[in-house]
Scaffold this active site. Structure first.
Site, PDB file in Angstrom:
ATOM      1  N   HIS A  32       0.829  -1.188   0.000  1.00 36.54           N
ATOM      2  CA  HIS A  32       0.000   0.000   0.000  1.00 36.54           C
ATOM      3  C   HIS A  32       0.870   1.247   0.000  1.00 36.54           C
ATOM      4  CE1 HIS A  32      -3.495  -2.371   2.084  1.00 36.54           C
ATOM      5  NE2 HIS A  32      -3.245  -2.774   0.851  1.00 36.54           N
ATOM      6  N   THR A  33       0.328   2.311  -0.577  1.00 38.82           N
ATOM      7  CA  THR A  33       1.014   3.599  -0.502  1.00 38.82           C
ATOM      8  C   THR A  33       0.975   4.095   0.939  1.00 38.82           C
ATOM      9  OG1 THR A  33       0.350   4.122  -2.759  1.00 38.82           O
ATOM     10  CG2 THR A  33       1.049   5.961  -1.370  1.00 38.82           C
TER      11      THR A  33
END
Length: 306
Positions: free
Chosen positions: A27-28
């Site tokens: 995930h960012t």
């Protein structure tokens, strides 16, 4: 099921449907290429969006000719601050939605209310998966003779309607100006001037802001994204130009003074003294204003630190 891999000569587990990589899902964690403030204002007969054309790469003003607006359908305009790649992802989803809406051929097209609701659900869905899209959106529009629509949506799916709104640092800097100057019957030109005024303030106070801006409008018939233009700015204020960190270096000293002060000198009248002096066997740091009529003697200098 386990099958034989003829190329590697070892067993492997066949990919499940929808699984494209053996790597863990990533995930960012923080935005990288970001945009700053977006201003949204309702005016008499329509609604507008204003924002600058800068996308920062971390703290670097890297991309200075970026459009952070997106037309969605026939009557809706979207402005984005935050992570630019997430804005591009949402833009692609909006294009797919608009294309699907067109292919229905039912004589009905989505307006700003439908698009803002859709974006709000997308943002809340990603937030619930602990993988948010790092954006704050301003969605505006006017569908023919319908009411003007101005919505705010953030990365957590927060959704509300307002007469004026600002994202990013502008939520702290520009909103007070909007509260003071906005009125329900404000004209298009006055609304543009107010938006420019807000972005000027953000340019002065926000290190991620830029002085080249764009203004987009929706009036019920057309959605227009204007050409970028530079806003005026002035940095020549007297207090901003004062050289307060400079220290006077003129000194009047004798060889005896140099020896007693351990290398430090007695400054001329009105100069700033900064250094260290040996007094009673210990080093004391001094910083004082010499205001005597003439150059002080060594004894006068030492008396200041007794």
């Amino acid at each position: 099921p386990q099958t034989k891999n003829p190329y590697r000569g070892r067993l492997f587990v066949a990919d499940m449907p929808g699984q494209y990589s053996a790597d863990p899902k990533q995930h960012t964690l923080s935005p990288i290429v970001t945009g700053a403030t977006v201003i949204g204002i309702k005016y008499n007969g329509g609604v507008l969006i204003a924002c600058d054309t800068l996308a920062c790469y971390g703290g670097q003003k890297r991309y200075k000719d970026v459009c952070r607006m997106k037309q969605a359908g026939e009557f809706t305009l979207l402005g984005a601050s935050g992570e630019f790649s997430d804005f591009q992802y949402v833009s692609k989803m909006l294009d797919e939605t608009a294309n699907e809406d067109f292919l229905h051929e039912d004589g009905y097209s989505m307006g700003p209310h439908e698009y803002s609701s859709y974006i709000g659900r997308v943002m809340y869905n990603r937030r619930s998966k602990m993988n948010p899209l790092y954006n704050q959106f301003v969605i505006v529009g006017k569908k023919k003779d319908g009411p003007t629509q101005l919505c705010f949506v953030d990365h957590q799916g927060t959704f509300f309607n307002e007469d004026f709104v600002a994202t990013g640092f502008g939520a702290h800097l520009a909103v007070p100006l909007l509260r003071n100057d906005w009125k329900a019957d404000i004209s298009l030109e006055d609304a543009k001037q107010l938006a420019v005024k807000c972005l000027q303030l953000c340019f002065y106070r926000d290190c991620r802001a830029f002085n080249q801006i764009q203004i987009g409008t929706c009036d019920g018939e057309n959605v227009t994204i204007g050409e970028p233009f530079a806003i005026d700015h002035f940095w020549g204020h007297k207090l901003w130009l004062e050289k307060r960190l400079e220290v006077a270096t003129r000194a009047m000293q004798t060889p005896g003074d140099r020896g007693l002060l351990g290398g430090a000198s007695c400054a001329a009248p009105g100069a700033l003294v900064a250094g260290s002096v040996q007094v009673r066997g210990s080093t004391q740091h001094c910083r004082s204003e010499v205001a005597l009529a003439g150059a002080p003697s060594t004894r006068e200098c030492l008396s200041r630190f007794a």
